[in-house]
Design an enzyme around this catalytic site. Structure first.
Site, short mmCIF file in Angstrom:
data_model
loop_
_atom_site.label_atom_id
_atom_site.label_comp_id
_atom_site.label_asym_id
_atom_site.label_seq_id
_atom_site.Cartn_x
_atom_site.Cartn_y
_atom_site.Cartn_z
N LYS A 3 0.84 -1.21 0.00
CA LYS A 3 0.00 0.00 0.00
C LYS A 3 0.87 1.25 0.00
O LYS A 3 2.08 1.18 0.27
CB LYS A 3 -0.93 -0.03 1.22
CG LYS A 3 -1.88 -1.24 1.23
CD LYS A 3 -2.86 -1.17 2.39
CE LYS A 3 -3.78 -2.36 2.41
NZ LYS A 3 -4.79 -2.29 3.49
N TYR A 41 -12.05 -2.71 -3.65
CA TYR A 41 -12.51 -2.89 -2.27
C TYR A 41 -14.04 -2.90 -2.18
O TYR A 41 -14.60 -2.47 -1.17
CB TYR A 41 -11.95 -1.76 -1.39
CG TYR A 41 -10.54 -2.03 -0.88
CD1 TYR A 41 -10.27 -3.09 -0.02
CD2 TYR A 41 -9.48 -1.20 -1.24
CE1 TYR A 41 -8.99 -3.32 0.47
CE2 TYR A 41 -8.19 -1.43 -0.76
CZ TYR A 41 -7.96 -2.49 0.10
OH TYR A 41 -6.69 -2.73 0.58
N PHE A 49 -15.37 3.03 7.48
CA PHE A 49 -14.00 3.41 7.12
C PHE A 49 -13.78 3.50 5.61
O PHE A 49 -12.66 3.74 5.16
CB PHE A 49 -13.00 2.44 7.75
CG PHE A 49 -13.15 0.99 7.33
CD1 PHE A 49 -12.63 0.54 6.12
CD2 PHE A 49 -13.83 0.09 8.14
CE1 PHE A 49 -12.77 -0.79 5.74
CE2 PHE A 49 -13.97 -1.25 7.76
CZ PHE A 49 -13.44 -1.68 6.55
N ARG A 77 -1.22 -14.10 4.67
CA ARG A 77 -1.96 -13.35 5.70
C ARG A 77 -1.30 -13.50 7.06
O ARG A 77 -1.32 -12.57 7.87
CB ARG A 77 -3.43 -13.78 5.71
CG ARG A 77 -4.17 -13.20 4.50
CD ARG A 77 -5.64 -13.50 4.50
NE ARG A 77 -6.39 -12.72 5.48
CZ ARG A 77 -6.79 -11.47 5.29
NH1 ARG A 77 -6.51 -10.83 4.17
NH2 ARG A 77 -7.48 -10.85 6.21
N THR A 83 -4.87 -6.76 11.18
CA THR A 83 -5.21 -5.60 10.35
C THR A 83 -4.62 -4.31 10.90
O THR A 83 -4.07 -3.50 10.15
CB THR A 83 -6.76 -5.45 10.27
OG1 THR A 83 -7.29 -6.65 9.73
CG2 THR A 83 -7.16 -4.28 9.39
N ARG A 97 2.94 -5.89 8.87
CA ARG A 97 2.17 -4.73 9.35
C ARG A 97 2.78 -4.12 10.61
O ARG A 97 2.73 -2.91 10.80
CB ARG A 97 0.71 -5.13 9.56
CG ARG A 97 -0.02 -5.25 8.22
CD ARG A 97 -1.37 -5.85 8.34
NE ARG A 97 -2.13 -5.68 7.10
CZ ARG A 97 -3.26 -6.31 6.83
NH1 ARG A 97 -3.77 -7.15 7.71
NH2 ARG A 97 -3.89 -6.10 5.69
N ASN A 107 -1.71 0.31 6.87
CA ASN A 107 -1.20 -0.95 7.44
C ASN A 107 -0.31 -1.72 6.46
O ASN A 107 -0.24 -2.94 6.49
CB ASN A 107 -2.36 -1.80 7.97
CG ASN A 107 -3.36 -2.17 6.90
OD1 ASN A 107 -3.20 -1.80 5.74
ND2 ASN A 107 -4.38 -2.91 7.27
N HIS A 110 -1.74 -5.48 1.75
CA HIS A 110 -3.02 -6.19 1.64
C HIS A 110 -2.74 -7.65 1.30
O HIS A 110 -1.71 -7.95 0.68
CB HIS A 110 -3.85 -5.55 0.53
CG HIS A 110 -4.95 -6.40 0.01
ND1 HIS A 110 -6.14 -6.57 0.68
CD2 HIS A 110 -5.05 -7.18 -1.11
CE1 HIS A 110 -6.92 -7.39 -0.02
NE2 HIS A 110 -6.27 -7.77 -1.11
N GLU A 121 -8.74 -10.71 -7.57
CA GLU A 121 -7.81 -9.59 -7.42
C GLU A 121 -6.63 -9.70 -8.39
O GLU A 121 -6.14 -8.69 -8.89
CB GLU A 121 -7.36 -9.51 -5.95
CG GLU A 121 -8.53 -9.07 -5.07
CD GLU A 121 -8.27 -9.18 -3.57
OE1 GLU A 121 -7.15 -9.55 -3.16
OE2 GLU A 121 -9.20 -8.88 -2.81
#
Ligand code: ATP
Length: 132
Positions: A3, A41, A49, A77, A83, A97, A107, A110, A121
């Protein structure tokens, strides 16, 4: 996806990707438009948010990577950590993160949450007629 807040750390993040046994099949750096970000998203549309997430994710370049490994979704993950980067720093201090993110919006990275979303994706970024 790396990100915008962590894009300056992309070299270290790619090192971590390889050190953890992933192959990178595709890689692309783009600045998402608002429409593209909303599409990417879309499952979060309407959440409190959402606007904050849209402003953040369109604020600079992201690096999309298609990663390949056994159990890639779960393993990536787990490498990401929780998160919220603030929680990650106590619960999983060596996670990406914890190391590179800031809070629950900024964070760092993704990760797709299922094989199905990984397919959607990767198509979003890499299919020949990709949306991006
Ligand atoms: P990602 O989908 O980015 O891998 P995730 O699955 O851990 O993250 P989601 O619940 O899918 O988290 O939320 C998507 C993204 O929206 C988060 O990564 C974060 O950037 C942002 N986000 C999630 N929850 C919040 C929140 N409560 N406040 C602000 N931003 C949030």
């Amino acid at each position: 996806m790396v990100k915008p807040d962590a894009i300056q750390e992309v070299g270290t993040i790619i090192d971590t990707v390889y050190q953890n046994g992933f192959a990178i099949c595709n890689m692309k750096s783009v600045i998402l438009s608002r429409n593209e970000a909303e599409e990417f998203y879309r499952e979060h549309f309407g959440k409190p948010f959402f606007n904050t997430l849209m402003s953040f994710i369109t604020s600079g370049p992201v690096l999309a990577m298609e990663l390949k490994a056994e159990s890639a979704v779960t393993r990536w993950r787990s490498l990401l950590g929780p998160t919220d980067s603030r929680a990650a720093r106590t619960e999983a201090p060596s996670s990406l993160r914890a190391r590179f993110g800031f809070d629950n919006t900024k964070n760092a990275c993704h990760g797709s949450d299922s094989d199905q979303s990984a397919n959607r994706e990767t198509d979003f970024f890499f299919k020949s007629n990709a949306k991006r």
